[in-house]
Design an enzyme around this catalytic site. Structure first.
Site, PDB file in Angstrom:
ATOM      1  N   GLU A  15       0.828  -1.205   0.000  1.00 22.16           N
ATOM      2  CA  GLU A  15       0.000   0.000   0.000  1.00 22.16           C
ATOM      3  C   GLU A  15       0.864   1.257   0.000  1.00 22.16           C
ATOM      4  O   GLU A  15       0.601   2.198  -0.759  1.00 22.16           O
ATOM      5  CB  GLU A  15      -0.926  -0.001   1.215  1.00 22.16           C
ATOM      6  N   ILE A 100      -6.270   3.548   3.473  1.00 26.97           N
ATOM      7  CA  ILE A 100      -6.439   2.237   2.855  1.00 26.97           C
ATOM      8  C   ILE A 100      -6.276   1.139   3.894  1.00 26.97           C
ATOM      9  O   ILE A 100      -5.573   1.321   4.899  1.00 26.97           O
ATOM     10  CB  ILE A 100      -5.443   2.058   1.680  1.00 26.97           C
ATOM     11  N   CYS A 101      -6.922   0.005   3.650  1.00 29.13           N
ATOM     12  CA  CYS A 101      -6.823  -1.204   4.473  1.00 29.13           C
ATOM     13  C   CYS A 101      -7.444  -0.962   5.847  1.00 29.13           C
ATOM     14  O   CYS A 101      -8.609  -0.668   5.946  1.00 29.13           O
ATOM     15  CB  CYS A 101      -5.373  -1.672   4.544  1.00 29.13           C
ATOM     16  N   GLY A 102      -6.663  -1.049   6.920  1.00 32.93           N
ATOM     17  CA  GLY A 102      -7.175  -0.802   8.258  1.00 32.93           C
ATOM     18  C   GLY A 102      -7.171   0.663   8.637  1.00 32.93           C
ATOM     19  O   GLY A 102      -7.782   1.062   9.636  1.00 32.93           O
ATOM     20  N   VAL A 120     -13.220  -0.284   3.881  1.00 33.83           N
ATOM     21  CA  VAL A 120     -12.120  -0.656   4.760  1.00 33.83           C
ATOM     22  C   VAL A 120     -11.830  -2.132   4.489  1.00 33.83           C
ATOM     23  O   VAL A 120     -12.649  -2.834   3.877  1.00 33.83           O
ATOM     24  CB  VAL A 120     -12.513  -0.416   6.249  1.00 33.83           C
TER      25      VAL A 120
END
Length: 182
Positions: A15, A100-102, A120
């Site tokens: 990321e 992004i992601c968590g 998420v």
């Protein structure tokens, strides 16, 4: 255009690198700011040397802040008051805040996702859905808030940021150069 990317121990390498690389290919000035001085270790043991430290960043000159995920990277970002304050300040100033992601959980903690559309990583769905309208999409844009789901969506996320910050033509140019678009 200037983008600040805060970097905490345990960040997700795909990321981080994908976003920084794609933004820089588009000619966007990216300042990587470590939460502490020196190299920062990612969640898969890759070390990155930030451009500067978070204390030295001038948020007033930034057009966006982008938070990479990774475990425990997003937790470390969310536990850092400087990062939470930066997210709040950038949002209040009408600038882009992307995660992004968590990392959208950091936006929850900062109080800027209330009533907004967001996505998420599936592991954080309940937390985000408790205050935002959760969308099961690779990238979600709600005004100046941009969220994405994880390493596999990093390219889509990065290209969307280029489109928002530098325009559709810049996004298409970069996307074609790297063979992400035809």
């Amino acid at each position: 255009m200037k983008v600040v990317v805060p970097l905490a121990e345990g960040f997700e390498e795909i990321e981080f690198v994908t976003v920084v690389d794609i933004l820089r290919r588009a000619g966007i000035d990216v300042e990587v700011a470590g939460l502490r001085d020196g190299p920062v270790r990612g969640s898969h043991n890759v070390r990155i040397i930030p451009d500067t430290t978070f204390e030295r960043v001038d948020l007033n000159s930034a057009d966006a802040i982008v938070l990479p995920g990774g475990n425990p990277g997003f937790i470390n970002l969310g536990n850092d008051e400087r990062g939470l304050d930066a997210v709040r300040r950038m949002s209040a100033a009408g600038r882009y805040v992307a995660a992004i992601c968590g990392a959208p959980s950091v936006l929850v903690k900062a109080g800027i996702l209330n009533g907004r559309m967001a996505t998420v990583h599936p592991a954080g769905k309940e937390e985000v859905a408790a205050c935002a309208r959760y969308m099961d999409e690779r990238v979600v844009v709600d005004g100046k808030i941009v969220t994405s789901q994880g390493p596999g969506t990093a390219m889509d996320f990065a290209l969307k940021l280029v489109e928002l910050l530098a325009g559709r033509e810049a996004m298409l140019k970069v996307g074609r150069e790297i063979l992400a678009l035809k």
